[in-house]
Motif scaffolding. Structure first.
Motif, PDB file in Angstrom:
ATOM      1  N   LEU A 122       0.747  -0.853  -0.200  1.00 38.73           N
ATOM      2  CA  LEU A 122       0.031  -0.177   0.045  1.00 38.73           C
ATOM      3  C   LEU A 122       1.257   1.119   0.305  1.00 38.73           C
ATOM      4  O   LEU A 122       1.694   1.435   1.005  1.00 38.73           O
ATOM      5  CB  LEU A 122      -1.001  -0.301   1.072  1.00 38.73           C
ATOM      6  CG  LEU A 122      -2.218   0.667   1.259  1.00 38.73           C
ATOM      7  CD1 LEU A 122      -3.015   0.104   0.161  1.00 38.73           C
ATOM      8  CD2 LEU A 122      -1.968   0.622   2.341  1.00 38.73           C
ATOM      9  N   ARG A 123       0.826   1.856  -0.879  1.00 41.31           N
ATOM     10  CA  ARG A 123       2.283   3.500  -1.398  1.00 41.31           C
ATOM     11  C   ARG A 123       1.154   4.176  -0.866  1.00 41.31           C
ATOM     12  O   ARG A 123       1.558   4.784  -0.309  1.00 41.31           O
ATOM     13  CB  ARG A 123       1.953   3.105  -2.767  1.00 41.31           C
ATOM     14  CG  ARG A 123       2.633   2.233  -3.415  1.00 41.31           C
ATOM     15  CD  ARG A 123       3.215   2.039  -4.711  1.00 41.31           C
ATOM     16  NE  ARG A 123       1.597   2.029  -5.186  1.00 41.31           N
ATOM     17  CZ  ARG A 123       1.928   1.753  -6.883  1.00 41.31           C
ATOM     18  NH1 ARG A 123       2.113   1.861  -7.266  1.00 41.31           N
ATOM     19  NH2 ARG A 123       0.634   1.915  -6.800  1.00 41.31           N
ATOM     20  N   ALA A 124       0.252   4.623  -0.872  1.00 37.85           N
ATOM     21  CA  ALA A 124      -0.712   5.457  -0.707  1.00 37.85           C
ATOM     22  C   ALA A 124      -2.298   6.155  -1.054  1.00 37.85           C
ATOM     23  O   ALA A 124      -2.784   4.822  -1.516  1.00 37.85           O
ATOM     24  CB  ALA A 124      -0.728   6.366  -1.753  1.00 37.85           C
ATOM     25  N   VAL A 125      -2.534   6.676   0.224  1.00 42.71           N
ATOM     26  CA  VAL A 125      -4.669   6.584   0.178  1.00 42.71           C
ATOM     27  C   VAL A 125      -4.567   6.245  -1.339  1.00 42.71           C
ATOM     28  O   VAL A 125      -5.713   5.381  -1.260  1.00 42.71           O
ATOM     29  CB  VAL A 125      -4.827   7.952   0.524  1.00 42.71           C
ATOM     30  CG1 VAL A 125      -6.345   8.153   0.651  1.00 42.71           C
ATOM     31  CG2 VAL A 125      -4.009   8.053   1.714  1.00 42.71           C
TER      32      VAL A 125
ATOM     33  N   PHE B 151      -5.853   2.652  -1.721  1.00 44.93           N
ATOM     34  CA  PHE B 151      -6.588   2.343  -0.919  1.00 44.93           C
ATOM     35  C   PHE B 151      -7.721   1.814  -1.050  1.00 44.93           C
ATOM     36  O   PHE B 151      -8.507   0.774  -0.640  1.00 44.93           O
ATOM     37  CB  PHE B 151      -6.541   3.634   0.314  1.00 44.93           C
ATOM     38  CG  PHE B 151      -7.306   2.038   1.185  1.00 44.93           C
ATOM     39  CD1 PHE B 151      -7.269   1.567   2.632  1.00 44.93           C
ATOM     40  CD2 PHE B 151      -9.296   2.807   2.228  1.00 44.93           C
ATOM     41  CE1 PHE B 151      -7.859   0.748   3.455  1.00 44.93           C
ATOM     42  CE2 PHE B 151      -9.459   1.438   3.086  1.00 44.93           C
ATOM     43  CZ  PHE B 151      -8.760   1.367   3.819  1.00 44.93           C
ATOM     44  N   GLU B 152      -8.305   2.327  -1.670  1.00 42.84           N
ATOM     45  CA  GLU B 152     -10.144   1.690  -2.230  1.00 42.84           C
ATOM     46  C   GLU B 152     -10.090   0.945  -2.957  1.00 42.84           C
ATOM     47  O   GLU B 152     -10.840  -0.206  -2.460  1.00 42.84           O
ATOM     48  CB  GLU B 152     -10.921   3.155  -3.320  1.00 42.84           C
ATOM     49  CG  GLU B 152     -12.095   2.892  -3.034  1.00 42.84           C
ATOM     50  CD  GLU B 152     -12.580   4.926  -3.501  1.00 42.84           C
ATOM     51  OE1 GLU B 152     -13.961   4.516  -4.012  1.00 42.84           O
ATOM     52  OE2 GLU B 152     -12.230   5.779  -4.046  1.00 42.84           O
ATOM     53  N   PHE B 153      -9.674   0.123  -4.453  1.00 41.32           N
ATOM     54  CA  PHE B 153      -9.730  -0.575  -4.648  1.00 41.32           C
ATOM     55  C   PHE B 153      -8.743  -1.889  -4.234  1.00 41.32           C
ATOM     56  O   PHE B 153      -9.467  -2.754  -4.128  1.00 41.32           O
ATOM     57  CB  PHE B 153      -8.443  -0.785  -6.335  1.00 41.32           C
ATOM     58  CG  PHE B 153      -8.000  -1.889  -6.667  1.00 41.32           C
ATOM     59  CD1 PHE B 153      -9.259  -2.703  -7.554  1.00 41.32           C
ATOM     60  CD2 PHE B 153      -7.084  -2.620  -7.450  1.00 41.32           C
ATOM     61  CE1 PHE B 153      -9.013  -3.404  -8.165  1.00 41.32           C
ATOM     62  CE2 PHE B 153      -6.804  -3.451  -7.383  1.00 41.32           C
ATOM     63  CZ  PHE B 153      -7.726  -4.057  -8.094  1.00 41.32           C
TER      64      PHE B 153
ATOM     65  N   GLU C 189      11.221   6.103  -0.073  1.00 42.75           N
ATOM     66  CA  GLU C 189      11.712   6.506  -1.125  1.00 42.75           C
ATOM     67  C   GLU C 189      10.720   5.839  -2.241  1.00 42.75           C
ATOM     68  O   GLU C 189      11.264   6.139  -3.575  1.00 42.75           O
ATOM     69  CB  GLU C 189      12.775   6.607  -1.204  1.00 42.75           C
ATOM     70  CG  GLU C 189      13.329   4.748  -0.803  1.00 42.75           C
ATOM     71  CD  GLU C 189      14.854   4.935  -0.346  1.00 42.75           C
ATOM     72  OE1 GLU C 189      15.411   4.499   0.745  1.00 42.75           O
ATOM     73  OE2 GLU C 189      16.044   4.736  -1.291  1.00 42.75           O
ATOM     74  N   TYR C 190       9.954   3.955  -1.922  1.00 39.30           N
ATOM     75  CA  TYR C 190       9.469   3.943  -3.309  1.00 39.30           C
ATOM     76  C   TYR C 190       8.367   3.985  -3.357  1.00 39.30           C
ATOM     77  O   TYR C 190       6.632   3.562  -4.238  1.00 39.30           O
ATOM     78  CB  TYR C 190       9.701   2.584  -2.455  1.00 39.30           C
ATOM     79  CG  TYR C 190      10.802   2.018  -2.908  1.00 39.30           C
ATOM     80  CD1 TYR C 190      12.232   2.118  -3.784  1.00 39.30           C
ATOM     81  CD2 TYR C 190      11.280   0.308  -1.991  1.00 39.30           C
ATOM     82  CE1 TYR C 190      13.364   1.850  -3.561  1.00 39.30           C
ATOM     83  CE2 TYR C 190      12.928   0.739  -2.304  1.00 39.30           C
ATOM     84  CZ  TYR C 190      14.133   0.848  -3.212  1.00 39.30           C
ATOM     85  OH  TYR C 190      15.263   0.488  -2.682  1.00 39.30           O
ATOM     86  N   THR C 191       7.504   4.995  -2.883  1.00 35.34           N
ATOM     87  CA  THR C 191       5.824   5.273  -2.391  1.00 35.34           C
ATOM     88  C   THR C 191       4.959   5.896  -3.398  1.00 35.34           C
ATOM     89  O   THR C 191       3.962   5.560  -3.880  1.00 35.34           O
ATOM     90  CB  THR C 191       5.611   5.887  -1.617  1.00 35.34           C
ATOM     91  OG1 THR C 191       6.498   7.141  -1.214  1.00 35.34           O
ATOM     92  CG2 THR C 191       5.288   5.218  -0.044  1.00 35.34           C
ATOM     93  N   TYR C 192       6.462   6.332  -4.442  1.00 35.47           N
ATOM     94  CA  TYR C 192       5.835   6.679  -5.863  1.00 35.47           C
ATOM     95  C   TYR C 192       6.371   5.995  -6.972  1.00 35.47           C
ATOM     96  O   TYR C 192       5.955   6.503  -7.703  1.00 35.47           O
ATOM     97  CB  TYR C 192       6.743   8.210  -6.148  1.00 35.47           C
ATOM     98  CG  TYR C 192       7.721   8.471  -5.768  1.00 35.47           C
ATOM     99  CD1 TYR C 192       8.863   7.806  -6.922  1.00 35.47           C
ATOM    100  CD2 TYR C 192       8.555   8.220  -4.965  1.00 35.47           C
ATOM    101  CE1 TYR C 192       9.890   7.736  -7.041  1.00 35.47           C
ATOM    102  CE2 TYR C 192      10.106   8.223  -4.710  1.00 35.47           C
ATOM    103  CZ  TYR C 192      10.922   8.246  -6.164  1.00 35.47           C
ATOM    104  OH  TYR C 192      11.868   7.182  -5.628  1.00 35.47           O
ATOM    105  N   LEU C 193       7.106   4.546  -6.853  1.00 36.51           N
ATOM    106  CA  LEU C 193       7.108   3.936  -7.704  1.00 36.51           C
ATOM    107  C   LEU C 193       5.598   3.416  -8.275  1.00 36.51           C
ATOM    108  O   LEU C 193       4.697   2.910  -7.157  1.00 36.51           O
ATOM    109  CB  LEU C 193       7.987   2.914  -7.373  1.00 36.51           C
ATOM    110  CG  LEU C 193       9.468   2.678  -7.551  1.00 36.51           C
ATOM    111  CD1 LEU C 193      10.321   2.073  -6.837  1.00 36.51           C
ATOM    112  CD2 LEU C 193      10.036   3.350  -9.226  1.00 36.51           C
TER     113      LEU C 193
END
Ligand code: PNS
Length: 159
Positions: A89-92, A95-97, A122-126
């Motif tokens: 889970l990288r970002a909000v 979350f929905e899917f 540092e990987y959340t935008y990947l």
């Protein structure tokens, strides 16, 4: 034996995926990295290529197994005697899917729990999608993906 399945398209595997695999490995005795065969998304790389990239990147890690699966994820997890499905889970926006999928999977098979793991910041935008776009436009993705993937992307979009 606590076993988890980490499913995905892995088209292609990124350093974010590898980070999630490392985290999952600390929580479970065995992690099965499962590449979806029948994902509706049009894949850039064939199933064989996606499996090979994983094999080259994590094939030597203890207690991590690479597999492919067809059909329902929960059926595969049950057949493998896995009690959990791992998802990153990288970002909000994820979350929905993910929430919908986790609840549907639980409805289909109550014995399989979904566990969300957050990759290193540092990987959340990947994402595989963004990596493919950068590579297609000639950008350097070598710090975001394993070397074997970086080379394959250069080859794929060369010329
Ligand atoms: O890497 P992705 O594309 O986000 O992975 C999605 C995947 C493969 C995990 C998902 O599409 C899946 O589980 N497919 C298998 C079919 C299935 O069980 N569908 C019902 C999910 S509620």
């Amino acid at each position: 034996m606590r076993r988890a399945v980490y499913p995905g398209s892995f088209d292609p595997v990124t350093n974010g995926h590898l980070d999630v695999i490392e985290r999952a490995r600390k929580l479970f005795d065995e992690v099965i990295v499962a590449v979806a065969q029948n994902d509706e998304k049009e894949a850039l790389f064939s199933l064989e290529e996606r499996l090979q990239f994983l094999q080259d990147s994590i094939g030597k890690i203890d207690m991590v197994r690479i597999a492919q699966f067809d059909g329902l994820l929960v059926e595969f997890a049950t057949a493998q005697k896995a009690s959990a499905v791992i998802r990153g889970l990288r970002a909000v926006s994820d979350f929905e899917f993910e929430f919908q999928m986790a609840l549907m999977n639980r409805k289909l098979e109550a014995g399989v729990e979904t566990i969300f793991l957050m990759p290193k910041e540092e990987y959340t935008y990947l994402s595989s999608r963004i990596i493919k776009e950068i590579a297609r436009l000639g950008g350097d993705v070598s710090s975001f993906v394993p070397p074997v993937v970086s080379k394959a992307l250069v080859r794929k979009f060369a010329g």
